[in-house]
Design an enzyme around this catalytic site. Sequence first.
Site, PDB file in Angstrom:
ATOM      1  N   CYS A 180      20.479  -0.396   6.822  1.00 54.88           N
ATOM      2  CA  CYS A 180      20.851  -1.766   6.418  1.00 54.88           C
ATOM      3  C   CYS A 180      22.271  -1.872   5.876  1.00 54.88           C
ATOM      4  O   CYS A 180      22.943  -2.878   6.108  1.00 54.88           O
ATOM      5  CB  CYS A 180      19.813  -2.309   5.447  1.00 54.88           C
ATOM      6  N   ASP A 203      19.194  -4.203  -0.298  1.00 55.22           N
ATOM      7  CA  ASP A 203      17.823  -3.663  -0.281  1.00 55.22           C
ATOM      8  C   ASP A 203      17.520  -2.633  -1.376  1.00 55.22           C
ATOM      9  O   ASP A 203      16.889  -1.600  -1.093  1.00 55.22           O
ATOM     10  CB  ASP A 203      17.518  -3.049   1.100  1.00 55.22           C
ATOM     11  N   LYS A 228      15.676 -11.032   4.731  1.00 55.00           N
ATOM     12  CA  LYS A 228      15.878 -10.772   6.159  1.00 55.00           C
ATOM     13  C   LYS A 228      14.727  -9.950   6.696  1.00 55.00           C
ATOM     14  O   LYS A 228      14.040  -9.267   5.924  1.00 55.00           O
ATOM     15  CB  LYS A 228      17.197 -10.028   6.368  1.00 55.00           C
TER      16      LYS A 228
HETATM   17  C1  VGL Z   1      15.862  -0.356   6.057  1.00 49.79           C
HETATM   18  C2  VGL Z   1      14.583   0.799   7.542  1.00 49.79           C
HETATM   19  C3  VGL Z   1      13.753  -0.287   7.700  1.00 49.79           C
HETATM   20  C4  VGL Z   1      17.038  -0.356   5.131  1.00 49.79           C
HETATM   21  C5  VGL Z   1      15.051  -1.446   6.198  1.00 49.79           C
HETATM   22  O1  VGL Z   1      17.050  -1.121   4.148  1.00 49.79           O
HETATM   23  O2  VGL Z   1      17.983   0.428   5.391  1.00 49.79           O
HETATM   24  N1  VGL Z   1      15.625   0.751   6.731  1.00 49.79           N
HETATM   25  N2  VGL Z   1      13.990  -1.402   7.014  1.00 49.79           N
END
Ligand code: VGL
Length: 242
Positions: A189, A46, A144
């Site tokens: 994540c 991410d 995802k």
């Molecule tokens: C994430 C919060 C919501 C992350 C993703 O990538 O850690 N955190 N969505």
Amino acid sequence: MGTTTRRELLAVSVGTGVALMLGREAWAAAAGPITPGAKDVLIVVDVQNCFTKGGSLAVPNGDDIVPSVNALAKAFKNVVITQDWHTPGHISFASSHPGKKPFETVQLPYGTQVLWPDHCVQGTDGAGLHKDLAIPHAQLVIRKGFNPKVDSYSAFLEADKKTPTGLDGYLKRRGVNRVFCVGLATDFCVAWTALDARKLGFAAYVIEDATRGIDNRGSLANAWKAMEKAGVKRIQSKDIKV
Ligand code: VGL
Ligand code: ZN
């Protein structure tokens, strides 16, 4: 048989000494830098615009990891990149729950869900990869969190803890047995990905200085505690031979 000469005993003890020394040497080598091979994968979690400077859910100092992620990626033949990839009005958005604010929680059928500002909506600039991320040899981009009613922090399983993303099968069919995680955010994540990797039988490492955390209400310390308990190894980028 039966009588052991002094010479034989000596030979045995010398032999044992050699074995011990060899053992120590092997151990020392294992403790040195890790050279990634064909059975290893780097999962870059991410590293997206929403989670970096100017993003709607910017992780503090998230941008800082990009140069070291790029450098680490060069050492890995196998690299998988993940993207948080939500529908508009996703169930993890505070805006989808009247009266709720970001960082509060709600109970959902699959458990407690932290609510977030709208982020990483499919096809938007915010969901794009960071402009300085440079990993042309990445073999798979896995998206995802696209199920409108179920979040997915982990690259392996959705937040219901049973719906697979397919990454487990992909890696196993390709002979991968060690997973190295970097990216954002350490406590969500990245941690969930590393924990699921352990659950699914992989050796799992988090390269700490190539991650940054959100740290909402103690989440960073809790994540490290959970990872330690699960046997996730906490290493630094200097521990990888680049
Ligand atoms: C994430 C919060 C919501 C992350 C993703 O990538 O850690 N955190 N969505
Ligand atoms: Zn998300």
